[in-house]
Write a protein that holds these residues in place. Structure first.
Motif, PDB file in Angstrom:
ATOM      1  N   SER A  47       2.846  -2.074   5.614  1.00  0.00           N
ATOM      2  CA  SER A  47       2.043  -1.581   6.739  1.00  0.00           C
ATOM      3  C   SER A  47       2.623  -0.273   7.251  1.00  0.00           C
ATOM      4  O   SER A  47       3.805   0.044   7.002  1.00  0.00           O
ATOM      5  N   ALA A  48       1.804   0.466   8.011  1.00  0.00           N
ATOM      6  CA  ALA A  48       2.287   1.688   8.650  1.00  0.00           C
ATOM      7  C   ALA A  48       3.376   1.362   9.675  1.00  0.00           C
ATOM      8  O   ALA A  48       4.328   2.129   9.845  1.00  0.00           O
ATOM      9  N   ASP A  49       3.241   0.219  10.347  1.00  0.00           N
ATOM     10  CA  ASP A  49       4.256  -0.166  11.323  1.00  0.00           C
ATOM     11  C   ASP A  49       5.619  -0.368  10.657  1.00  0.00           C
ATOM     12  O   ASP A  49       6.659  -0.016  11.232  1.00  0.00           O
ATOM     13  N   ALA A  50       5.593  -0.953   9.452  1.00  0.00           N
ATOM     14  CA  ALA A  50       6.858  -1.157   8.734  1.00  0.00           C
ATOM     15  C   ALA A  50       7.487   0.189   8.381  1.00  0.00           C
ATOM     16  O   ALA A  50       8.709   0.362   8.489  1.00  0.00           O
ATOM     17  N   HIS A  81      -0.270   8.009   7.523  1.00  0.00           N
ATOM     18  CA  HIS A  81      -1.598   7.756   6.956  1.00  0.00           C
ATOM     19  C   HIS A  81      -1.485   6.864   5.725  1.00  0.00           C
ATOM     20  O   HIS A  81      -0.751   7.205   4.792  1.00  0.00           O
ATOM     21  N   GLU A  82      -2.237   5.769   5.730  1.00  0.00           N
ATOM     22  CA  GLU A  82      -2.344   5.004   4.485  1.00  0.00           C
ATOM     23  C   GLU A  82      -3.149   5.842   3.503  1.00  0.00           C
ATOM     24  O   GLU A  82      -4.167   6.450   3.878  1.00  0.00           O
ATOM     25  N   VAL A  83      -2.686   5.926   2.261  1.00  0.00           N
ATOM     26  CA  VAL A  83      -3.384   6.719   1.244  1.00  0.00           C
ATOM     27  C   VAL A  83      -3.754   5.805   0.066  1.00  0.00           C
ATOM     28  O   VAL A  83      -3.075   5.774  -0.949  1.00  0.00           O
ATOM     29  N   PRO A  84      -4.862   5.069   0.235  1.00  0.00           N
ATOM     30  CA  PRO A  84      -5.255   4.118  -0.805  1.00  0.00           C
ATOM     31  C   PRO A  84      -5.754   4.793  -2.079  1.00  0.00           C
ATOM     32  O   PRO A  84      -5.807   4.148  -3.130  1.00  0.00           O
ATOM     33  N   ALA A 144       0.851  -1.185   0.000  1.00  0.00           N
ATOM     34  CA  ALA A 144       0.000   0.000   0.000  1.00  0.00           C
ATOM     35  C   ALA A 144       0.891   1.240   0.000  1.00  0.00           C
ATOM     36  O   ALA A 144       2.108   1.143   0.176  1.00  0.00           O
ATOM     37  N   HIS A 145       0.261   2.383  -0.231  1.00  0.00           N
ATOM     38  CA  HIS A 145       1.005   3.640  -0.161  1.00  0.00           C
ATOM     39  C   HIS A 145       0.690   4.358   1.150  1.00  0.00           C
ATOM     40  O   HIS A 145      -0.439   4.284   1.652  1.00  0.00           O
TER      41      HIS A 145
END
Lengths: 82, 82
Positions: free
Chosen positions: A57-60, A76-79, A2-3
């Motif tokens: 992931s955001a954790d990564a 923030h994930e920006v799908p 994901a971005h």
């Protein structure tokens, strides 16, 4: 994958060299987490840095930034993108 | 001309179509202000949208967003990029 857009605050007065060094520090360790930092933008006046990454992931994302010495204040994930 | 990152809060649940429509609304009027919106990223979960533009000033960015119906909550000039 994901971005993600992450944000760092308090980076007042950051220079082009410092931004470059910070990005290189991310690139040096990102492979272990299957993260790739694509771009970063900095506003030295307000002390804000934005980083765009592709990651599992955001954790990564945070683990890479932490190992590189600069934890993010927001991730923030920006799908959605245009 | 400079680059700007602007941020919109409160856009919870924004869809891909809505992001696309908002971007098209910017593109439709940006020429009057010599602004160009290059990219945008949205996080529907936190309601955050980031827009990257090239523009003569932050005020010009805000005027385009206002005419398009979505004022930005923050606009940061980002003179540094990697």
């Amino acid at each position: 994958m994901a971005h993600f857009m992450d944000v760092h605050h308090g980076m007042h007065g950051i220079t082009a060299d410092q931004l470059h060094e910070a990005h290189q520090a991310d690139l040096a360790v990102e492979g272990d987490e299957r993260v790739h930092f694509e771009r970063a933008w900095a506003d030295p006046a307000s002390g804000t840095v934005y980083c765009l990454s592709e990651a599992p992931s955001a954790d990564a994302v945070q683990r890479v930034h932490t190992r590189a010495g600069h934890r993010a204040d927001e991730i923030h994930e920006v799908p959605l993108t245009v």
